[in-house]
Every structure is written in structure tokens, then in C-alpha cells.
Write a protein that holds these residues in place. Sequence first.
Motif, PDB file in Angstrom:
ATOM      1  N   PHE A 256       0.930  -1.255  -0.120  1.00 17.63           N
ATOM      2  CA  PHE A 256       0.071   0.023   0.089  1.00 17.63           C
ATOM      3  C   PHE A 256       0.762   1.319  -0.042  1.00 17.63           C
ATOM      4  CE2 PHE A 256      -2.029   3.521   2.310  1.00 17.63           C
ATOM      5  CZ  PHE A 256      -3.240   3.663   1.582  1.00 17.63           C
ATOM      6  N   PHE A 257       1.833   1.387   0.903  1.00 19.57           N
ATOM      7  CA  PHE A 257       2.887   2.460   0.863  1.00 19.57           C
ATOM      8  C   PHE A 257       3.838   2.576  -0.141  1.00 19.57           C
ATOM      9  CE2 PHE A 257       1.606   1.323   5.146  1.00 19.57           C
ATOM     10  CZ  PHE A 257       1.147   2.519   5.637  1.00 19.57           C
ATOM     11  N   GLU A 258       3.991   1.598  -1.048  1.00 19.20           N
ATOM     12  CA  GLU A 258       4.976   1.653  -2.040  1.00 19.20           C
ATOM     13  C   GLU A 258       4.330   2.541  -3.038  1.00 19.20           C
ATOM     14  OE1 GLU A 258       5.713  -2.236  -3.249  1.00 19.20           O
ATOM     15  OE2 GLU A 258       6.996  -2.605  -1.702  1.00 19.20           O
ATOM     16  N   ARG A 259       2.972   2.856  -3.229  1.00 19.36           N
ATOM     17  CA  ARG A 259       2.253   3.421  -4.327  1.00 19.36           C
ATOM     18  C   ARG A 259       2.856   4.961  -4.088  1.00 19.36           C
ATOM     19  NH1 ARG A 259      -3.903   3.000  -3.792  1.00 19.36           N
ATOM     20  NH2 ARG A 259      -3.349   0.742  -3.305  1.00 19.36           N
ATOM     21  N   PHE A 260       3.002   5.319  -2.896  1.00 20.66           N
ATOM     22  CA  PHE A 260       3.507   6.688  -2.642  1.00 20.66           C
ATOM     23  C   PHE A 260       4.795   7.020  -2.951  1.00 20.66           C
ATOM     24  CE2 PHE A 260      -0.138   5.755   0.233  1.00 20.66           C
ATOM     25  CZ  PHE A 260      -0.914   6.461  -0.224  1.00 20.66           C
ATOM     26  N   ALA A 261       5.789   6.134  -3.132  1.00 17.64           N
ATOM     27  CA  ALA A 261       7.129   6.082  -3.286  1.00 17.64           C
ATOM     28  C   ALA A 261       7.480   7.210  -4.507  1.00 17.64           C
ATOM     29  CB  ALA A 261       7.838   5.127  -3.464  1.00 17.64           C
ATOM     30  N   LEU A 262       8.675   8.047  -4.775  1.00 18.39           N
ATOM     31  CA  LEU A 262       8.890   8.457  -5.823  1.00 18.39           C
ATOM     32  C   LEU A 262       9.377   7.621  -7.116  1.00 18.39           C
ATOM     33  CD1 LEU A 262      10.525  11.628  -4.240  1.00 18.39           C
ATOM     34  CD2 LEU A 262       8.284  11.629  -5.373  1.00 18.39           C
ATOM     35  N   PRO A 263       8.943   7.759  -8.216  1.00 19.47           N
ATOM     36  CA  PRO A 263       9.576   7.063  -9.178  1.00 19.47           C
ATOM     37  C   PRO A 263      10.815   7.183  -9.550  1.00 19.47           C
ATOM     38  CG  PRO A 263       7.763   8.359 -10.176  1.00 19.47           C
ATOM     39  CD  PRO A 263       7.839   8.761  -8.943  1.00 19.47           C
ATOM     40  N   ASN A 264      11.121   8.694  -9.500  1.00 14.49           N
ATOM     41  CA  ASN A 264      12.552   9.105  -9.977  1.00 14.49           C
ATOM     42  C   ASN A 264      13.078  10.137  -8.919  1.00 14.49           C
ATOM     43  OD1 ASN A 264      12.493   8.150 -13.016  1.00 14.49           O
ATOM     44  ND2 ASN A 264      10.359   9.488 -12.673  1.00 14.49           N
ATOM     45  N   PRO A 265      13.644   9.550  -7.770  1.00 14.29           N
ATOM     46  CA  PRO A 265      14.128  10.205  -6.642  1.00 14.29           C
ATOM     47  C   PRO A 265      15.538  10.909  -7.118  1.00 14.29           C
ATOM     48  CG  PRO A 265      14.496   7.968  -6.394  1.00 14.29           C
ATOM     49  CD  PRO A 265      13.791   7.970  -7.404  1.00 14.29           C
TER      50      PRO A 265
ATOM     51  N   VAL B  70      -8.660  15.888   0.140  1.00 13.45           N
ATOM     52  CA  VAL B  70      -8.548  14.638   0.789  1.00 13.45           C
ATOM     53  C   VAL B  70      -9.170  13.661  -0.595  1.00 13.45           C
ATOM     54  CG1 VAL B  70      -9.416  12.584   2.015  1.00 13.45           C
ATOM     55  CG2 VAL B  70      -8.825  14.954   3.046  1.00 13.45           C
ATOM     56  N   PHE B  71     -10.343  14.111  -1.143  1.00 11.37           N
ATOM     57  CA  PHE B  71     -10.910  13.533  -2.277  1.00 11.37           C
ATOM     58  C   PHE B  71     -10.008  13.570  -3.379  1.00 11.37           C
ATOM     59  CE2 PHE B  71     -13.430  13.689  -6.302  1.00 11.37           C
ATOM     60  CZ  PHE B  71     -14.272  12.922  -5.943  1.00 11.37           C
ATOM     61  N   GLY B  72      -9.151  14.486  -3.573  1.00  5.54           N
ATOM     62  CA  GLY B  72      -8.391  14.647  -5.014  1.00  5.54           C
ATOM     63  C   GLY B  72      -7.260  13.565  -4.595  1.00  5.54           C
ATOM     64  N   PHE B  73      -6.752  13.780  -3.518  1.00  4.52           N
ATOM     65  CA  PHE B  73      -5.349  12.785  -3.229  1.00  4.52           C
ATOM     66  C   PHE B  73      -5.865  11.487  -3.247  1.00  4.52           C
ATOM     67  CE2 PHE B  73      -2.804  10.805  -0.156  1.00  4.52           C
ATOM     68  CZ  PHE B  73      -1.705  10.937  -0.637  1.00  4.52           C
ATOM     69  N   SER B  74      -7.050  11.116  -2.710  1.00  5.29           N
ATOM     70  CA  SER B  74      -7.451   9.723  -2.657  1.00  5.29           C
ATOM     71  C   SER B  74      -7.683   9.375  -4.205  1.00  5.29           C
ATOM     72  CB  SER B  74      -8.763   9.567  -1.645  1.00  5.29           C
ATOM     73  OG  SER B  74      -8.481   9.953  -0.602  1.00  5.29           O
ATOM     74  N   PHE B  75      -8.397   9.870  -4.966  1.00  2.00           N
ATOM     75  CA  PHE B  75      -8.513   9.796  -6.425  1.00  2.00           C
ATOM     76  C   PHE B  75      -7.215   9.514  -7.295  1.00  2.00           C
ATOM     77  CE2 PHE B  75     -12.924   9.869  -8.327  1.00  2.00           C
ATOM     78  CZ  PHE B  75     -12.661   9.323  -9.367  1.00  2.00           C
ATOM     79  N   VAL B  76      -6.326  10.576  -6.930  1.00  2.00           N
ATOM     80  CA  VAL B  76      -4.970  10.257  -7.314  1.00  2.00           C
ATOM     81  C   VAL B  76      -4.243   8.990  -7.405  1.00  2.00           C
ATOM     82  CG1 VAL B  76      -2.405  11.111  -7.263  1.00  2.00           C
ATOM     83  CG2 VAL B  76      -4.302  12.684  -7.318  1.00  2.00           C
ATOM     84  N   PHE B  77      -4.480   8.166  -6.252  1.00  2.00           N
ATOM     85  CA  PHE B  77      -3.887   6.979  -5.683  1.00  2.00           C
ATOM     86  C   PHE B  77      -5.057   6.005  -5.757  1.00  2.00           C
ATOM     87  CE2 PHE B  77      -0.905   9.997  -4.250  1.00  2.00           C
ATOM     88  CZ  PHE B  77       0.242   9.428  -4.526  1.00  2.00           C
ATOM     89  N   SER B  78      -6.192   6.206  -6.248  1.00  2.00           N
ATOM     90  CA  SER B  78      -7.504   4.965  -6.458  1.00  2.00           C
ATOM     91  C   SER B  78      -7.609   4.624  -5.117  1.00  2.00           C
ATOM     92  CB  SER B  78      -6.827   4.187  -7.456  1.00  2.00           C
ATOM     93  OG  SER B  78      -6.647   4.875  -8.650  1.00  2.00           O
ATOM     94  N   ILE B  79      -7.669   5.284  -4.183  1.00  2.00           N
ATOM     95  CA  ILE B  79      -7.929   4.989  -2.898  1.00  2.00           C
ATOM     96  C   ILE B  79      -9.508   5.026  -2.843  1.00  2.00           C
ATOM     97  CG2 ILE B  79      -7.479   4.987  -0.289  1.00  2.00           C
ATOM     98  CD1 ILE B  79      -4.918   6.369  -1.039  1.00  2.00           C
ATOM     99  N   TRP B  80     -10.158   4.056  -2.941  1.00  2.00           N
ATOM    100  CA  TRP B  80     -11.702   4.258  -3.365  1.00  2.00           C
ATOM    101  C   TRP B  80     -12.354   4.342  -2.064  1.00  2.00           C
ATOM    102  CZ3 TRP B  80     -11.679   6.120  -7.629  1.00  2.00           C
ATOM    103  CH2 TRP B  80     -10.733   5.523  -8.792  1.00  2.00           C
ATOM    104  N   PRO B  81     -12.334   3.627  -1.040  1.00  2.00           N
ATOM    105  CA  PRO B  81     -13.128   3.906   0.247  1.00  2.00           C
ATOM    106  C   PRO B  81     -12.905   5.365   0.759  1.00  2.00           C
ATOM    107  CG  PRO B  81     -11.705   1.972   0.576  1.00  2.00           C
ATOM    108  CD  PRO B  81     -11.022   2.595  -0.706  1.00  2.00           C
ATOM    109  N   ALA B  82     -11.781   5.924   0.663  1.00  2.00           N
ATOM    110  CA  ALA B  82     -11.262   7.456   1.010  1.00  2.00           C
ATOM    111  C   ALA B  82     -12.286   8.524  -0.051  1.00  2.00           C
ATOM    112  CB  ALA B  82     -10.061   7.681   0.987  1.00  2.00           C
ATOM    113  N   VAL B  83     -12.296   8.217  -1.332  1.00  2.00           N
ATOM    114  CA  VAL B  83     -13.023   8.793  -2.110  1.00  2.00           C
ATOM    115  C   VAL B  83     -14.417   8.729  -1.991  1.00  2.00           C
ATOM    116  CG1 VAL B  83     -13.731   8.771  -4.612  1.00  2.00           C
ATOM    117  CG2 VAL B  83     -11.311   8.301  -4.094  1.00  2.00           C
TER     118      VAL B  83
END
Length: 649
Positions: free
Chosen positions: A3-12, A595-608
Motif C-alpha cells: 500500500f505504501f509503495e504506491r506513494f514512493a517517488l518513481p524518480n528520486p 482528501v477527495f483529490g488525493f485519494s482519487f490520484v492514488f485510487s484509494i476508493w474507500p477514502a474517495v
Amino acid sequence: MEFFERFALPNPDPMIYASMVAIVLVSIAIVAGLTYFKKWGYLWNEWLTTTDHKRIGIMYLISALLMLFRGGADAVMMRLQLSSPEMEFLNAQHYNEVFTTHGVVMIMFMAMPFVIGLMNYVIPLQIGARDVAFPRLNALSFWMFFAGAMLFNISFVIGGSPDAGWTNYFPLAGNEFSPSVGVNYYMWALQISGLGTLMTGINFIVTIFKMRAPGMKLMKMPMFTWSALITNVIIVFAFPVLTVALLMGTLDRQFGTTFFATGNGGMDMYWANLFWVWGHPEVYILILPAFGIYSEIISTFSQRNLYGYKSMVGSMVLISLLSFFVWVHHFFTMGQGALTNSIFSITTMAIAIPTGIKIFNWLLTMWKGKITFTVPMLYSVAFIPLFTVGGVTGVMLAMASADYQYHNTMFLVAHFHNTIIPGVVYAMLAGLTYWWPKMFGFKLNERIGKWAFWFNVVGFVLAFFPMYITGLDGQARRMYTYSESTGFGLMNMLSFVGAGIMAIAFILIAYNIFYSFKNSPRNVGDDPWNGRSLEWATHNPVPEYNFAIAPEVNSSQAFWDHKKKKHQLFKGNIGKIHMPNNSGIPIIMAGILFVFGFSFVFSIWPAVIVSAIAFFACMMYSSFENDQGRYISEKEVRETEEKFGGDSK
């Protein structure tokens, strides 16, 4: 951990990690400072929940200044990367992210709030109103803009920044070529802030049409008010197109539709058309208020009525109409055919005519005037030749056949900045300096301001004029490096030096604010510039209610005629004044949208789902809330007026 890996930077990158540390440290410092000085209650009651158009305007301006430095840092990094052949300061991916965020931040989160902030503060004062038509909606508009800006700006430390360019063209912005969440951030940040801007447009149209002072007919409005009215009409027609385009792009990326795909019935050019149907009117959403600001300043510091008032109004109306008929010039090279190119080439050249009318009106206003070269006037005078160069190069780009040479080169970058920086940034700095005493009760230091002005102009010429040369020689935009054999090195080094000089100018502007806050005298009076319109007829700083007695207007230069021709502005009697209450609902709703926008960005549907329900619950609560506002008693008004030394304002 998945779950947390999706928030990692792809190009650190080390600079991004340094930014993370800086953000955390600054956040801790702010929280600690507010707690230590016990300012949480003051911040909530006086600012975060305010519905006062003046405070909302100031918050827009603070946000715009912060974003100016954020976008400016991106600009300096780009110029450093291109300052020498085969420079390795930024890699290709990081460069893509930097030029994408630079464009979005500067247009959507710097220029737009600067324009809207000045409109918020000045327009109700210029038309003799107590506030805007819908104060709570105005607060919601600001906090939605702010939520969108913050959502966009956290992208580079959580999940990765967008990298498809500020125009976000498909298929580059599709999942195939932009698989990270960066473009999702783009879609939702612009969606949220754009809806706030659309509500602002509706609010100001109603305000200007329905809340003008007695006697202020449309053709007696100050020019900045006229420019604001026309700008907000454009906003109401243009921004829904952006909203639809962003929604379709989100559906393509996150739900598998193919509106902008290159197959399965889609077409990537749909995005280009929708984007520029919004995008080119957006240029005039920025430039028309700037024209209004220059009109106010040039008239004031030339001590003359604005020359050709009716032609100025007519030219702005014509510009607003033509702005919707030029968008195809952004893709002359994309194969729509000679007839289409010819039509849009003609409309693009035609829009230069009403713009030229305004240039001559300003020059004739200054002709035989008693000009005072204050900082706002210096920016206004410098704007005319610099913007004219930008306009002439725009006509060059409008020639469809020639555009095959200019398109996607640094020539185009130079042209765009040659119109936006003198046309918008200089206007915003001039307007901020001009109305600063009305906002804060003291002037910015003129000496430091003039140093900043000269650094700005010299740096601008050095930064962007060499790009015309390298563009004509074939240097493509959006390329992060070039070989020594191209011969672009010297001109690009000059551009980097110019960008550095401009950076010094903006540091001086920031220092000027600090220095003036500490040292400038506070006894500048209500009318420090010998102004001509109604905002100078009220006290300094402006009371919550703006005017104790509603002014009655006889001309477009109402306050000037009050001073010089003894027109009586305030004919009534002081009484109680109705004002709106503060409300925490707007900032809460904007926080939920974040919160809605951030959740939608990462497809966290319960939070959306939860945030969507919470948002609509706030809407229902507001609909049923019985808030009738409040009254400032006659006694309080009289006490305030006596404190300022008068009872007629």
C-alpha cells in the motif's frame, strides 16, 4: 508495505529529498510559532474563516507570491541546465517534471490568484460596495484554489510530479507514456482549483452588475472594473471546457475509456482542441485585468483622464470575443489543412488590432501629462515597448506557413514570456505596489522598488531575447540538453545570467516587503497617490464595511471629480450596516476536496467515497443553515469614523 509503495517517488533525486526535509522543518516551525505566540484562535477567527473580500484578496496575493518563488526556482533550474552544452545538473526525467510544474504553477497557481486577488480587494471598493455578492462562495472559491495548489505541489514529494508538459498532451499524458500518478495530480489539482475559479467568475459578474454605487452606470465604471467584468465573462465561458477535458482525461487514465487514445475510436487531437479552446481565452483572462491595472496607473500618474475611454472598453470586448476564435494557431503544424490554418491565421492577426488601440490610448494619456515616475508607473511604461515586441512576434507566429519554422522552438518560448511577463507579471507587481497602501496602510519603499524594477527589466531582456536567436537557429523547446556543435552555448549562458538577475529582482521585492513593514511611515493618508477612483475615497486601512455611507457617482473618475470639481460623493446619513458572518464551512469543504483529490490520484476508493459523502453533507448543512448575517451598529460605525477623523466616508 505494498500500500505504501504506491506513494514512493518513481524518480528520486537528492534535491527532492532536501525539499522533503525543508517542508517538514518549515511546517514544524509554523506550528511551533503559532502555538508559542498563541495565534491559533486569531488565525482561525480572523483569516481562515473570513468572508471579507479584502482579507480573501490578501490571502490570494500571499499564495500568488509564494507560488511565484516556487515557479521561479523551477525556471532558474531549467536555465542552469541549458546554460552549457551537455550539462548534467538535471537528468531528462527531472527536467521534464520541472518544466511541466513551472508552466502549471506560473499560469494556474501564480498568475491566476494574483489577478483574482487584486480583483477581490479592489473591485468592491471601486464600485462602492460593502462586499462581493456571495461572500461565503468567495471564501469557498479561494480555499478550493488553495486546495488545488497544495495538491499539485505535494506531487513532487509524494508519488512524483507530472511530466507531460503544462499542456498535458495525449497520448504522452496517457498511462502508456506517463504510468506514474503525476498526471493524475495534474488532472485533479486543476479540476479543483478550476471549479473555484469558475465560481469566482459567476460571483464577480453578479457583484459588478448588481452592487454598483448609485449613479455608476456601466460606462462610468473604472477601467479596472471593466476589465474584471469582461475577464469573468470569459472565465464563465472558458473554464467549463477545461473541466470537461480534465474529467475525460481522468476517465481515460483511471477508468479505461479512450476519449484521447490513438485507437478504439479516440483521438488525441480532441485533447489539444479542448485544452486550447480554454487555453487561449485563458491568456486574455490574465492579460485583460493587467490592461485595466495599467489604465488606472497611467491615468493616475499622468494626472490625466484616460484617453479614449469608450474605445478602451470596446477594444476589450472585441478582444474577449476574438479570444475564442484563435485557438487553432497552437497547432498549425498538426495537419488540419490550409483553409483552416488560413482562417485562424486571420483571426489571430485581427486580435492585434484592438490590442494596438489600447497601446495608443495609453501613449495619448501620457501625452502632455505631468508624469510621476513611481515604481508602478515605471512598470507600466516598460510594459509598452516590451509587450509590443511580444505582440509583433505573435503576429509572426500567426502566419501559418512561417509557423512551421517557429513552432516548437525557443522562439515560441521567448514570444510567450515576452507577452506574459511584461503583460501580466509587471502588471501584478505594479498593481500590488499601487494598492499596497490601501491594503496595509503604508507604502513600499520606492528606492528598493526601483532597484528591483531595473533588475527585473535588464534580467528579462537578457533572459528571453537570446531565445529568439537560438529559436530561429533551430533550438527546440522542451529538450534538456544540446551538443556543443550547435553553437547555442553563448546565448543560453546569457539567458541563464538574465534569469539570475531576475531572481535577484524578486529577492529585492521580498526584501522590500520586509523592510517597508519594519520602517515605512504609517501616516501616508487615505489617498497617497492622488487617485481618481472610489477605492481612494475610503479610509486607510479600509474598515470592514468599506464605506460608512454609500457613495453616489457622477463620472468614471468619481473621486477625482469629488476633489477637483466638488462633486459630493457621500450624501446620506450613517446608519447600521449589514455584514456577512464568518464561516468555517468553506475551508472544511476545501479540505475535504483535498482528501477527495488525493485519494482519487492514488485510487484509494474507500477514502474517495467517504470524502464525497462528507462534501455533500457540508453542502446540505449550508443549504439548511439559517445564517442571516449581522449588523454593525450605527454607534460602532460612528466610533470607527471618528477614529479615522471623519464622518462622511
